[in-house]
Motif scaffolding. Structure first.
Motif, PDB file in Angstrom:
ATOM      1  N   TYR A 114       1.942   5.433 -14.788  1.00  0.00           N
ATOM      2  CA  TYR A 114       2.340   6.006 -13.496  1.00  0.00           C
ATOM      3  C   TYR A 114       1.151   6.193 -12.564  1.00  0.00           C
ATOM      4  O   TYR A 114       1.292   6.106 -11.349  1.00  0.00           O
ATOM      5  N   LEU A 115      -0.018   6.439 -13.128  1.00  0.00           N
ATOM      6  CA  LEU A 115      -1.192   6.600 -12.280  1.00  0.00           C
ATOM      7  C   LEU A 115      -1.532   5.281 -11.577  1.00  0.00           C
ATOM      8  O   LEU A 115      -1.969   5.280 -10.443  1.00  0.00           O
ATOM      9  N   GLY A 116      -1.310   4.160 -12.259  1.00  0.00           N
ATOM     10  CA  GLY A 116      -1.652   2.869 -11.684  1.00  0.00           C
ATOM     11  C   GLY A 116      -0.510   2.116 -11.034  1.00  0.00           C
ATOM     12  O   GLY A 116      -0.722   1.067 -10.437  1.00  0.00           O
ATOM     13  N   PHE A 117       0.719   2.648 -11.120  1.00  0.00           N
ATOM     14  CA  PHE A 117       1.880   1.936 -10.585  1.00  0.00           C
ATOM     15  C   PHE A 117       1.768   1.741  -9.080  1.00  0.00           C
ATOM     16  O   PHE A 117       1.481   2.674  -8.338  1.00  0.00           O
ATOM     17  N   ALA A 118       1.985   0.511  -8.641  1.00  0.00           N
ATOM     18  CA  ALA A 118       1.970   0.201  -7.207  1.00  0.00           C
ATOM     19  C   ALA A 118       3.179  -0.656  -6.880  1.00  0.00           C
ATOM     20  O   ALA A 118       3.575  -1.506  -7.666  1.00  0.00           O
ATOM     21  N   ALA A 119       3.761  -0.401  -5.721  1.00  0.00           N
ATOM     22  CA  ALA A 119       4.913  -1.180  -5.250  1.00  0.00           C
ATOM     23  C   ALA A 119       4.681  -1.589  -3.806  1.00  0.00           C
ATOM     24  O   ALA A 119       3.908  -0.944  -3.080  1.00  0.00           O
ATOM     25  N   ASP A 120       5.348  -2.641  -3.398  1.00  0.00           N
ATOM     26  CA  ASP A 120       5.187  -3.164  -2.042  1.00  0.00           C
ATOM     27  C   ASP A 120       5.517  -2.131  -0.966  1.00  0.00           C
ATOM     28  O   ASP A 120       4.970  -2.182   0.127  1.00  0.00           O
ATOM     29  N   TRP A 121       6.425  -1.216  -1.269  1.00  0.00           N
ATOM     30  CA  TRP A 121       6.858  -0.250  -0.259  1.00  0.00           C
ATOM     31  C   TRP A 121       5.950   0.977  -0.151  1.00  0.00           C
ATOM     32  O   TRP A 121       6.136   1.811   0.709  1.00  0.00           O
ATOM     33  N   HIS A 122       4.955   1.101  -1.033  1.00  0.00           N
ATOM     34  CA  HIS A 122       4.018   2.229  -0.931  1.00  0.00           C
ATOM     35  C   HIS A 122       3.097   2.023   0.273  1.00  0.00           C
ATOM     36  O   HIS A 122       2.445   0.991   0.392  1.00  0.00           O
ATOM     37  N   LEU A 123       3.056   3.006   1.137  1.00  0.00           N
ATOM     38  CA  LEU A 123       2.203   2.937   2.320  1.00  0.00           C
ATOM     39  C   LEU A 123       0.788   3.421   2.009  1.00  0.00           C
ATOM     40  O   LEU A 123      -0.171   2.966   2.619  1.00  0.00           O
ATOM     41  N   SER A 124       0.663   4.367   1.076  1.00  0.00           N
ATOM     42  CA  SER A 124      -0.640   4.883   0.652  1.00  0.00           C
ATOM     43  C   SER A 124      -0.463   5.625  -0.663  1.00  0.00           C
ATOM     44  O   SER A 124       0.646   5.968  -1.052  1.00  0.00           O
ATOM     45  N   SER A 125      -1.583   5.876  -1.344  1.00  0.00           N
ATOM     46  CA  SER A 125      -1.577   6.555  -2.638  1.00  0.00           C
ATOM     47  C   SER A 125      -2.633   7.655  -2.631  1.00  0.00           C
ATOM     48  O   SER A 125      -3.723   7.467  -2.072  1.00  0.00           O
ATOM     49  N   HIS A 126      -2.323   8.804  -3.273  1.00  0.00           N
ATOM     50  CA  HIS A 126      -3.191   9.978  -3.203  1.00  0.00           C
ATOM     51  C   HIS A 126      -3.234  10.673  -4.558  1.00  0.00           C
ATOM     52  O   HIS A 126      -2.197  10.841  -5.205  1.00  0.00           O
ATOM     53  N   VAL A 127      -4.427  11.095  -4.978  1.00  0.00           N
ATOM     54  CA  VAL A 127      -4.612  11.727  -6.283  1.00  0.00           C
ATOM     55  C   VAL A 127      -5.255  13.101  -6.113  1.00  0.00           C
ATOM     56  O   VAL A 127      -6.263  13.247  -5.416  1.00  0.00           O
ATOM     57  N   LEU A 128      -4.660  14.076  -6.789  1.00  0.00           N
ATOM     58  CA  LEU A 128      -5.191  15.433  -6.855  1.00  0.00           C
ATOM     59  C   LEU A 128      -5.579  15.728  -8.295  1.00  0.00           C
ATOM     60  O   LEU A 128      -4.892  15.298  -9.228  1.00  0.00           O
ATOM     61  N   VAL A 129      -6.663  16.465  -8.467  1.00  0.00           N
ATOM     62  CA  VAL A 129      -7.173  16.787  -9.799  1.00  0.00           C
ATOM     63  C   VAL A 129      -7.373  18.299  -9.890  1.00  0.00           C
ATOM     64  O   VAL A 129      -7.963  18.905  -8.996  1.00  0.00           O
ATOM     65  N   ALA A 130      -6.868  18.886 -10.978  1.00  0.00           N
ATOM     66  CA  ALA A 130      -7.061  20.318 -11.237  1.00  0.00           C
ATOM     67  C   ALA A 130      -8.237  20.482 -12.187  1.00  0.00           C
ATOM     68  O   ALA A 130      -8.337  19.778 -13.198  1.00  0.00           O
ATOM     69  N   LEU A 131      -9.113  21.415 -11.849  1.00  0.00           N
ATOM     70  CA  LEU A 131     -10.306  21.677 -12.650  1.00  0.00           C
ATOM     71  C   LEU A 131     -10.308  23.121 -13.136  1.00  0.00           C
ATOM     72  O   LEU A 131      -9.999  24.045 -12.382  1.00  0.00           O
TER      73      LEU A 131
END
Length: 167
Positions: free
Chosen positions: A29-46
């Motif tokens: 799921y972290l690497g999944f990409a589809a043609d309809w995705h306009l952008s991708s964003h990752v948040l990390v909890a520390l």
């Protein structure tokens, strides 16, 4: 106090995040990409300097992931932040990390102009269901295969533009 940061794949510690994601069985799921995705964003909890949680969302037009035309309001194609991956390591659960990740996602999606945040959760994730319901997400059953307890959670981020009551 939970700390949440925005990371890109270029972050010098991204490999540590990948290890945590793998431990939570969310790598695909972290690497999944589809043609309809306009952008991708990752948040990390520390927790201090240790990576203990993550949330990835994509921005997409509402409806496109179901092969439907975008939902429009007064000509505007509405976008949503769809959560694709979310997890907190077991030892850090019920300590506020998941809530802070969700809050950060809502804030970032608002900055990006999204109309809503949406995520699907399997029925075997009661902690996630409880977290989202406590935060005020709307819920809609979304059975998938034998998982009749799977649901979609939706949080609106902004009211439609224009007059109140305009239809």
């Amino acid at each position: 106090t939970p700390v949440v940061e925005r990371w890109s794949p270029e972050h010098p510690r991204f490999a540590e995040l990948l290890d945590v994601v793998a431990g939570e069985q969310q790598t695909r799921y972290l690497g999944f990409a589809a043609d309809w995705h306009l952008s991708s964003h990752v948040l990390v909890a520390l927790d201090g300097t240790e990576v203990v949680g993550f949330l990835r969302f994509v921005v997409q037009h509402i409806g496109t992931d179901d092969d439907l035309p975008p939902v429009r309001l007064r000509g505007e194609a509405l976008t949503e932040a769809k959560v694709i991956a979310f997890g907190v390591v077991p030892r850090a659960r019920r300590r506020g990390f998941g809530t802070e990740l969700q809050r950060a996602a809502l804030a970032w999606a608002t900055e990006l102009g999204c109309f809503q945040v949406r995520s699907r959760s399997d029925g075997d994730r009661p902690e996630n269901h409880e977290l989202k319901l406590k935060m005020g997400f709307g819920v809609h059953p979304a059975p998938r295969g034998d998982d009749t307890a799977s649901v979609y959670f939706v949080m609106p981020l902004r009211a439609p533009r224009g007059r109140h009551g305009a239809g």
